[in-house]
Design a protein around this motif. Structure first.
Motif, PDB file in Angstrom:
ATOM      1  N   ARG A  66       0.838  -1.200   0.000  1.00 31.27           N
ATOM      2  CA  ARG A  66       0.000   0.000   0.000  1.00 31.27           C
ATOM      3  C   ARG A  66       0.877   1.255   0.000  1.00 31.27           C
ATOM      4  O   ARG A  66       0.631   2.215  -0.728  1.00 31.27           O
ATOM      5  CB  ARG A  66      -0.901  -0.020   1.244  1.00 31.27           C
ATOM      6  N   ALA A  67       1.919   1.228   0.845  1.00 29.21           N
ATOM      7  CA  ALA A  67       2.830   2.365   0.948  1.00 29.21           C
ATOM      8  C   ALA A  67       3.522   2.624  -0.393  1.00 29.21           C
ATOM      9  O   ALA A  67       3.737   3.779  -0.780  1.00 29.21           O
ATOM     10  CB  ALA A  67       3.873   2.124   2.034  1.00 29.21           C
ATOM     11  N   GLY A  68       3.871   1.565  -1.099  1.00 31.33           N
ATOM     12  CA  GLY A  68       4.504   1.714  -2.410  1.00 31.33           C
ATOM     13  C   GLY A  68       3.624   2.518  -3.360  1.00 31.33           C
ATOM     14  O   GLY A  68       4.091   3.455  -4.009  1.00 31.33           O
ATOM     15  N   HIS A  69       2.337   2.173  -3.411  1.00 24.72           N
ATOM     16  CA  HIS A  69       1.400   2.908  -4.272  1.00 24.72           C
ATOM     17  C   HIS A  69       1.230   4.345  -3.798  1.00 24.72           C
ATOM     18  O   HIS A  69       1.166   5.273  -4.611  1.00 24.72           O
ATOM     19  CB  HIS A  69       0.037   2.206  -4.298  1.00 24.72           C
ATOM     20  N   SER A  70       1.153   4.537  -2.479  1.00 19.16           N
ATOM     21  CA  SER A  70       1.040   5.889  -1.906  1.00 19.16           C
ATOM     22  C   SER A  70       2.200   6.767  -2.333  1.00 19.16           C
ATOM     23  O   SER A  70       2.021   7.936  -2.686  1.00 19.16           O
ATOM     24  CB  SER A  70       1.064   5.824  -0.376  1.00 19.16           C
ATOM     25  N   LEU A  71       3.394   6.192  -2.292  1.00 18.50           N
ATOM     26  CA  LEU A  71       4.589   6.960  -2.646  1.00 18.50           C
ATOM     27  C   LEU A  71       4.573   7.339  -4.126  1.00 18.50           C
ATOM     28  O   LEU A  71       4.959   8.451  -4.500  1.00 18.50           O
ATOM     29  CB  LEU A  71       5.851   6.160  -2.313  1.00 18.50           C
ATOM     30  N   VAL A  72       4.112   6.421  -4.982  1.00 19.30           N
ATOM     31  CA  VAL A  72       4.027   6.740  -6.411  1.00 19.30           C
ATOM     32  C   VAL A  72       3.034   7.881  -6.620  1.00 19.30           C
ATOM     33  O   VAL A  72       3.324   8.854  -7.330  1.00 19.30           O
ATOM     34  CB  VAL A  72       3.609   5.500  -7.240  1.00 19.30           C
ATOM     35  N   ILE A  73       1.871   7.770  -5.956  1.00 18.24           N
ATOM     36  CA  ILE A  73       0.845   8.813  -6.085  1.00 18.24           C
ATOM     37  C   ILE A  73       1.407  10.167  -5.646  1.00 18.24           C
ATOM     38  O   ILE A  73       1.213  11.197  -6.288  1.00 18.24           O
ATOM     39  CB  ILE A  73      -0.414   8.458  -5.253  1.00 18.24           C
ATOM     40  N   ARG A  74       2.160  10.132  -4.529  1.00 16.98           N
ATOM     41  CA  ARG A  74       2.730  11.377  -4.024  1.00 16.98           C
ATOM     42  C   ARG A  74       3.638  12.040  -5.060  1.00 16.98           C
ATOM     43  O   ARG A  74       3.637  13.252  -5.240  1.00 16.98           O
ATOM     44  CB  ARG A  74       3.486  11.139  -2.722  1.00 16.98           C
ATOM     45  N   GLY A  75       4.416  11.185  -5.754  1.00 22.04           N
ATOM     46  CA  GLY A  75       5.317  11.711  -6.779  1.00 22.04           C
ATOM     47  C   GLY A  75       4.570  12.247  -7.997  1.00 22.04           C
ATOM     48  O   GLY A  75       5.054  13.158  -8.680  1.00 22.04           O
ATOM     49  N   ALA A 113      -5.069   9.924 -14.594  1.00 20.22           N
ATOM     50  CA  ALA A 113      -5.455   8.528 -14.873  1.00 20.22           C
ATOM     51  C   ALA A 113      -4.530   7.562 -14.134  1.00 20.22           C
ATOM     52  O   ALA A 113      -4.976   6.553 -13.582  1.00 20.22           O
ATOM     53  CB  ALA A 113      -5.433   8.256 -16.372  1.00 20.22           C
ATOM     54  N   GLN A 114      -3.238   7.887 -14.116  1.00 17.43           N
ATOM     55  CA  GLN A 114      -2.292   7.025 -13.396  1.00 17.43           C
ATOM     56  C   GLN A 114      -2.590   7.023 -11.895  1.00 17.43           C
ATOM     57  O   GLN A 114      -2.538   5.984 -11.235  1.00 17.43           O
ATOM     58  CB  GLN A 114      -0.853   7.523 -13.600  1.00 17.43           C
ATOM     59  N   ILE A 115      -2.906   8.222 -11.372  1.00 15.16           N
ATOM     60  CA  ILE A 115      -3.242   8.311  -9.945  1.00 15.16           C
ATOM     61  C   ILE A 115      -4.468   7.443  -9.645  1.00 15.16           C
ATOM     62  O   ILE A 115      -4.495   6.687  -8.664  1.00 15.16           O
ATOM     63  CB  ILE A 115      -3.480   9.782  -9.513  1.00 15.16           C
ATOM     64  N   GLU A 116      -5.459   7.514 -10.528  1.00 19.13           N
ATOM     65  CA  GLU A 116      -6.676   6.698 -10.323  1.00 19.13           C
ATOM     66  C   GLU A 116      -6.378   5.208 -10.346  1.00 19.13           C
ATOM     67  O   GLU A 116      -6.954   4.437  -9.580  1.00 19.13           O
ATOM     68  CB  GLU A 116      -7.751   7.054 -11.353  1.00 19.13           C
ATOM     69  N   GLU A 117      -5.458   4.803 -11.226  1.00 23.21           N
ATOM     70  CA  GLU A 117      -5.057   3.380 -11.269  1.00 23.21           C
ATOM     71  C   GLU A 117      -4.437   2.951  -9.943  1.00 23.21           C
ATOM     72  O   GLU A 117      -4.751   1.884  -9.419  1.00 23.21           O
ATOM     73  CB  GLU A 117      -4.000   3.166 -12.360  1.00 23.21           C
ATOM     74  N   HIS A 118      -3.534   3.779  -9.412  1.00 21.66           N
ATOM     75  CA  HIS A 118      -2.896   3.427  -8.143  1.00 21.66           C
ATOM     76  C   HIS A 118      -3.906   3.444  -7.007  1.00 21.66           C
ATOM     77  O   HIS A 118      -3.837   2.612  -6.097  1.00 21.66           O
ATOM     78  CB  HIS A 118      -1.722   4.362  -7.847  1.00 21.66           C
ATOM     79  N   ARG A 119      -4.853   4.366  -7.040  1.00 18.48           N
ATOM     80  CA  ARG A 119      -5.898   4.400  -6.004  1.00 18.48           C
ATOM     81  C   ARG A 119      -6.769   3.144  -6.070  1.00 18.48           C
ATOM     82  O   ARG A 119      -7.181   2.613  -5.035  1.00 18.48           O
ATOM     83  CB  ARG A 119      -6.764   5.656  -6.152  1.00 18.48           C
ATOM     84  N   ALA A 120      -7.051   2.684  -7.287  1.00 14.79           N
ATOM     85  CA  ALA A 120      -7.846   1.454  -7.432  1.00 14.79           C
ATOM     86  C   ALA A 120      -7.081   0.265  -6.835  1.00 14.79           C
ATOM     87  O   ALA A 120      -7.670  -0.604  -6.185  1.00 14.79           O
ATOM     88  CB  ALA A 120      -8.170   1.208  -8.906  1.00 14.79           C
ATOM     89  N   LYS A 121      -5.753   0.252  -7.045  1.00 10.68           N
ATOM     90  CA  LYS A 121      -4.927  -0.827  -6.466  1.00 10.68           C
ATOM     91  C   LYS A 121      -4.969  -0.739  -4.934  1.00 10.68           C
ATOM     92  O   LYS A 121      -5.070  -1.751  -4.245  1.00 10.68           O
ATOM     93  CB  LYS A 121      -3.460  -0.722  -6.932  1.00 10.68           C
ATOM     94  N   ILE A 122      -4.894   0.495  -4.421  1.00 13.01           N
ATOM     95  CA  ILE A 122      -4.960   0.673  -2.967  1.00 13.01           C
ATOM     96  C   ILE A 122      -6.306   0.180  -2.434  1.00 13.01           C
ATOM     97  O   ILE A 122      -6.378  -0.467  -1.380  1.00 13.01           O
ATOM     98  CB  ILE A 122      -4.705   2.155  -2.586  1.00 13.01           C
TER      99      ILE A 122
END
Lengths: 93, 93
Positions: free
Chosen positions: A32-41, B9-18
């Motif tokens: 989860r943290a991995g995805h959070s960090l990507v989103i933050r970037g 769109a990329q952020i939404e993809e990562h949020r869906a994974k979360i």
């Protein structure tokens, strides 16, 4: 086997199950943290602020909807308030 | 697609994974709580008190040992302090 040592053995079995669950929990929290960090970037590129109260409320509502117990929704929200706080504090890699 | 909408769109993809991860996390936290509640019910039969600081420290050390990052050990300990606090508060069924 005495009554007490039989109860102790049962406690140890449940603790061993909890340890296995904790391995999975730690792995998932890190994923989860991995995805959070990507989103933050990514957020600056979408002109988004780091703190998004609408998304946080959405997470709490989804967590409520996933909850089959025995934890109450308030318990899960308390844990998730912690998770989200920690995710915000984790330094970007 | 503009740069910004591609990033969104990329952020939404990562949020869906979360969100998928959160489904699993909630299920595991509930599974963990189930075992905690059984242990709580068994403890009097083993003449054990409800609060066991030695076991709590053991849990923190195991969590450290399971940790492959990107979360730091302190981050996980903070989350686990919350989890253990909530587990103690959950009313017995």
């Amino acid at each position: 086997m005495s009554e007490e040592s039989s109860v102790l053995a049962q406690i140890e079995e449940h603790r061993a199950k909890i340890d296995e669950i904790d391995k999975e929990l730690v792995a998932l929290l890190n994923k989860r943290a991995g995805h959070s960090l990507v989103i933050r970037g990514l957020k600056p590129g979408a002109h988004m602020g780091l703190y998004d109260p609408k998304r946080e409320e959405e997470i709490f509502e989804k967590v409520d909807s996933y909850n089959d117990g025995p934890l109450y929704n308030e318990n899960l929200r308390e844990i998730y308030a912690c998770i989200l706080k920690v995710m915000k504090e984790t330094p970007s890699v």
